[in-house]
Each structure stands twice: as structure tokens, then as C-alpha cells.
Design an enzyme around this catalytic site. Structure first.
Site, PDB file in Angstrom:
ATOM      1  N   HIS A   1       0.931 -11.162   9.539  1.00  0.00           N
ATOM      2  CA  HIS A   1       2.043 -11.554   8.671  1.00  0.00           C
ATOM      3  C   HIS A   1       2.512 -12.951   9.066  1.00  0.00           C
ATOM      4  CE1 HIS A   1       5.501 -11.117   6.072  1.00  0.00           C
ATOM      5  NE2 HIS A   1       6.251 -11.566   7.057  1.00  0.00           N
TER       6      HIS A   1
ATOM      7  N   LEU B   1       0.830  -1.205   0.000  1.00  0.00           N
ATOM      8  CA  LEU B   1       0.000   0.000   0.000  1.00  0.00           C
ATOM      9  C   LEU B   1       0.866   1.257   0.000  1.00  0.00           C
ATOM     10  CD1 LEU B   1      -2.490  -1.373   2.631  1.00  0.00           C
ATOM     11  CD2 LEU B   1      -3.069  -0.848   0.249  1.00  0.00           C
TER      12      LEU B   1
HETATM   13  N1  NHR Z   1       1.640  -1.896   2.873  1.00  0.00           N
HETATM   14  C1  NHR Z   1       2.373  -1.136   3.668  1.00  0.00           C
HETATM   15  N2  NHR Z   1       2.609   0.122   3.279  1.00  0.00           N
HETATM   16  N3  NHR Z   1       2.911  -1.581   4.831  1.00  0.00           N
HETATM   17  C2  NHR Z   1       2.726  -2.857   5.193  1.00  0.00           C
HETATM   18  O1  NHR Z   1       3.255  -3.276   6.342  1.00  0.00           O
HETATM   19  C3  NHR Z   1       1.958  -3.725   4.377  1.00  0.00           C
HETATM   20  C4  NHR Z   1       1.417  -3.194   3.201  1.00  0.00           C
HETATM   21  C5  NHR Z   1       0.665  -4.008   2.335  1.00  0.00           C
HETATM   22  C6  NHR Z   1       0.485  -5.339   2.611  1.00  0.00           C
HETATM   23  C7  NHR Z   1       0.941  -7.365   3.982  1.00  0.00           C
HETATM   24  C8  NHR Z   1       2.311  -8.023   3.667  1.00  0.00           C
HETATM   25  C9  NHR Z   1       2.451  -9.383   4.318  1.00  0.00           C
HETATM   26  O2  NHR Z   1       1.936  -9.595   5.433  1.00  0.00           O
HETATM   27  C10 NHR Z   1       1.053  -5.892   3.765  1.00  0.00           C
HETATM   28  C11 NHR Z   1       1.774  -5.093   4.666  1.00  0.00           C
HETATM   29  C12 NHR Z   1       2.275  -7.961  -0.149  1.00  0.00           C
HETATM   30  C13 NHR Z   1       3.626  -7.876  -0.454  1.00  0.00           C
HETATM   31  C14 NHR Z   1       4.108  -7.767  -1.868  1.00  0.00           C
HETATM   32  O3  NHR Z   1       5.294  -7.728  -2.124  1.00  0.00           O
HETATM   33  C15 NHR Z   1       4.527  -7.865   0.608  1.00  0.00           C
HETATM   34  C16 NHR Z   1       4.080  -7.909   1.923  1.00  0.00           C
HETATM   35  C17 NHR Z   1       2.714  -7.990   2.219  1.00  0.00           C
HETATM   36  C18 NHR Z   1       1.827  -8.022   1.174  1.00  0.00           C
HETATM   37  N4  NHR Z   1       3.210  -7.684  -2.891  1.00  0.00           N
HETATM   38  C19 NHR Z   1       3.504  -7.528  -4.307  1.00  0.00           C
HETATM   39  C20 NHR Z   1       3.339  -6.070  -4.752  1.00  0.00           C
HETATM   40  O4  NHR Z   1       4.041  -5.713  -5.710  1.00  0.00           O
HETATM   41  C21 NHR Z   1       2.586  -8.338  -5.182  1.00  0.00           C
HETATM   42  C22 NHR Z   1       2.658  -9.797  -4.948  1.00  0.00           C
HETATM   43  C23 NHR Z   1       1.559 -10.568  -5.656  1.00  0.00           C
HETATM   44  O5  NHR Z   1       0.647  -9.978  -6.245  1.00  0.00           O
HETATM   45  O6  NHR Z   1       1.588 -11.810  -5.558  1.00  0.00           O
HETATM   46  O7  NHR Z   1       2.472  -5.341  -4.217  1.00  0.00           O
HETATM   47  O8  NHR Z   1       3.154 -10.253   3.795  1.00  0.00           O
HETATM   48  C1  GAR Z   2      -2.072 -16.033   5.668  1.00  0.00           C
HETATM   49  O1  GAR Z   2      -1.083 -16.953   6.065  1.00  0.00           O
HETATM   50  C2  GAR Z   2      -1.572 -14.616   5.843  1.00  0.00           C
HETATM   51  O2  GAR Z   2      -0.775 -14.438   6.980  1.00  0.00           O
HETATM   52  C3  GAR Z   2      -0.739 -14.473   4.613  1.00  0.00           C
HETATM   53  O3  GAR Z   2      -1.445 -15.134   3.582  1.00  0.00           O
HETATM   54  C4  GAR Z   2      -2.289 -16.118   4.161  1.00  0.00           C
HETATM   55  C5  GAR Z   2      -3.694 -15.788   3.784  1.00  0.00           C
HETATM   56  O4  GAR Z   2      -4.553 -16.810   4.172  1.00  0.00           O
HETATM   57  N1  GAR Z   2      -0.542 -13.111   4.254  1.00  0.00           N
HETATM   58  C6  GAR Z   2       0.377 -12.745   3.372  1.00  0.00           C
HETATM   59  O5  GAR Z   2       1.183 -13.516   2.905  1.00  0.00           O
HETATM   60  C7  GAR Z   2       0.312 -11.284   2.987  1.00  0.00           C
HETATM   61  N2  GAR Z   2       1.291 -11.042   1.996  1.00  0.00           N
HETATM   62  P1  GAR Z   2      -6.123 -16.560   4.225  1.00  0.00           P
HETATM   63  O6  GAR Z   2      -6.508 -15.884   2.910  1.00  0.00           O
HETATM   64  O7  GAR Z   2      -6.683 -17.951   4.321  1.00  0.00           O
HETATM   65  O8  GAR Z   2      -6.425 -15.720   5.410  1.00  0.00           O
END
Ligand code: NHR
Ligand code: GAR
Length: 221
Positions: free
Chosen positions: A117, A101
Site C-alpha cells: 500500500h 475484495l
Molecule cells: N481487499 C480487502 N478485503 N482488504 C484489503 O486490505 C485490500 C483489498 C483489496 C485491495 C489494495 C488497496 C490499496 O493498497 C487492496 C487491499 C482498491 C481500493 C478501492 O477503493 C482501495 C484500496 C486498495 C485497492 N477500489 C475501488 C473499488 O470500488 C475501485 C477503484 C478503481 O477501480 O479505480 O473496488 O490501496
Molecule cells: C503502487 O504504488 C502500489 O502501491 C499502488 O499502486 C501502484 C502500482 O504500481 N497500489 C494501490 O494504489 C492499490 N490501490 P505498479 O503497477 O507499477 O506496481
């Protein structure tokens, strides 16, 4: 006239996939463990199973498909915020939401957005956490609930759950063991927020009542 607080707390849950964490939150709201209601589920994927779960629970759904989206990340997040705002959330929950985000979006919900996470932060920020945990040889893995800040997976920790890494574990077996814990700690953390026990301070520290939630050390990853 003073603002009347919306009661109970309105939750908007952002999802991209299966939605088992969403299910845990819906159940906890339904049986009173979380004094709040899920007002809407917003998905970045049109065919996420989480949307089926939401409909079954008679919760409003919105989709903002990130694959077919034409425009910048800023544009996407502006439209996302517009959808989220329709439900006047007191708390926004990322539950398997797969898009990073923008700072503008994160700032709009500062102190009222949590993420679950699948790792023991600060270890294994980002994606593919279970594969990376297995590859690194750690003996303990787990899940973390944290406030969302601009720093990806870097916001202050609210609570964590640990699981052992067992010999013979695969990515799937480890993920399943972690997920069981996610379904316990996420509703717990949300109930703390809903009852006013949990807050983010100006200096980005997290507090439980009048006690600082101790920040975790530097990762040895
Ligand atoms: N945004 C901010 N600013 N800060 C955080 O702490 C966030 C966030 C958005 C999502 C969840 C996070 C996780 O728990 C989360 C935390 C997506 C990616 C990622 O690299 C990384 C971490 C998390 C969620 N996404 C790619 C992207 O380019 C796309 C990957 C895909 O579509 O498969 O956005 O892990
Ligand atoms: C969960 O393990 C969550 O922690 C993880 O994806 C799974 C979603 O499961 N989140 C991420 O990896 C965010 N990047 P769910 O859709 O069954 O809740």
C-alpha cells in the site's frame, strides 16, 4: 500419504496497472532473492502493462475485466478465485490491484495474501494516498506491506519504508520516491514468507520468527 509441499512456493500476483512491483517480484524470483516462482499474473484490466511484463517473463496470464463484468462483486470474486486456484498459490500478492475484495475471497487466502500500500498505514488507507499526504502536510510518507484481511488496508503490518516529503513535491514526484521503496520492501517481505519466517497468527497478529511485529498506532491523519 502426506501432502508433498509444492516446491518452490507458487506465487500468484494480482494486478491492474503498470506492474512495476510485479517486475520487482519477477526479478527477485529470477535472481534467487525470493525462493519462489511467479506461477501466474491475474489482471482486472485487459490492457494493463503488467500483462506485457508477465508475458515477457513467460508467466501465465489471466484477465478478469472488471469494467465489462456483469454480475455482483461476489460473482466477480468467485471467478477470480477460480482463476487464482488454477495455479495452486502458496501466496497471493496484490501489486497495484485496484479492486476491494469480498470477505469470502479474503478468507480463502487468509494468512497467505499480502498487499503493498502506498502510504504509512494506518495513515491514508484507500486511494489517492500521495495527493492526500501532500494536502495534509505530513513531512514523512512511505509504503507498507501488510497481510490482507477483510478490513480494507487494515490487516497487520509486515514492514514499512519511509521517505521525506520535500517542498515542491508533486503527486508524481512523491509517488516516484515511494515506488523506489516499494520495489525494495515488497520482495523482501515475500522472501520472508517464502523462507517461513513470516506468519499470520489466529488472532490476526503478524510474526517474524518468534517475535511479534508490533502493530502501528492510531493514525493522526
Ligand atoms: N481487499 C480487502 N478485503 N482488504 C484489503 O486490505 C485490500 C483489498 C483489496 C485491495 C489494495 C488497496 C490499496 O493498497 C487492496 C487491499 C482498491 C481500493 C478501492 O477503493 C482501495 C484500496 C486498495 C485497492 N477500489 C475501488 C473499488 O470500488 C475501485 C477503484 C478503481 O477501480 O479505480 O473496488 O490501496
Ligand atoms: C503502487 O504504488 C502500489 O502501491 C499502488 O499502486 C501502484 C502500482 O504500481 N497500489 C494501490 O494504489 C492499490 N490501490 P505498479 O503497477 O507499477 O506496481
Amino acid at each position: 500419504m502426506t501432502d508433498v509441499p509444492s516446491s518452490p512456493l507458487s506465487l500468484v500476483v494480482l494486478v491492474s496497472g503498470n506492474g512495476s512491483n510485479l517486475q520487482a517480484l519477477l526479478s527477485a524470483c529470477a535472481n534467487g532473492r525470493i525462493p519462489a516462482r511467479v506461477s501466474a499474473v491475474v489482471s482486472s484490466e485487459a490492457n494493463a502493462y503488467a500483462l506485457v511484463r508477465a508475458r515477457e517473463a513467460q508467466v501465465a496470464t489471466e484477465v478478469l475485466c472488471h469494467r465489462s463484468f456483469i454480475g455482483s462483486r461476489k460473482d466477480y470474486d468467485a471467478q477470480l478465485a477460480e482463476k487464482v486456484e488454477r495455479y495452486q498459490p502458496g501466496l497471493v500478492l496484490l501489486a497495484g490491484f485496484m479492486r476491494v475484495l469480498t470477505p469470502t475471497f479474503v478468507r480463502q487466502y487468509r494468512g497467505r495474501m499480502l498487499n503493498i500500500h502506498p502510504a504509512l498505514l494506518p495513515a491514508f488507507r484507500g486511494l489517492h494516498t500521495h495527493a492526500r499526504a501532500l494536502a495534509s502536510g505530513v513531512k514523512v510518507h512511505g509504503a507498507t506491506v501488510h497481510f490482507v484481511t477483510e478490513e480494507l488496508d487494515g490487516g497487520p503490518i509486515v514492514t514499512q519504508a519511509r521517505v521525506p516529503v520535500l517542498s515542491g513535491d508533486t503527486e508524481a514526484s512523491l509517488a516516484a520516491r515511494v515506488l523506489v521503496q516499494e520495489h525494495i520492501i515488497y520482495p523482501q517481505a515475500v522472501s520472508w514468507f517464502a523462507t517461513g519466517c513470516l506468519r499470520l497468527a489466529e488472532d490476526d497478529s503478524a510474526w517474524f520468527d518468534d517475535r511479534l511485529i508490533p502493530p502501528q498506532g492510531v493514525s493522526v491523519e
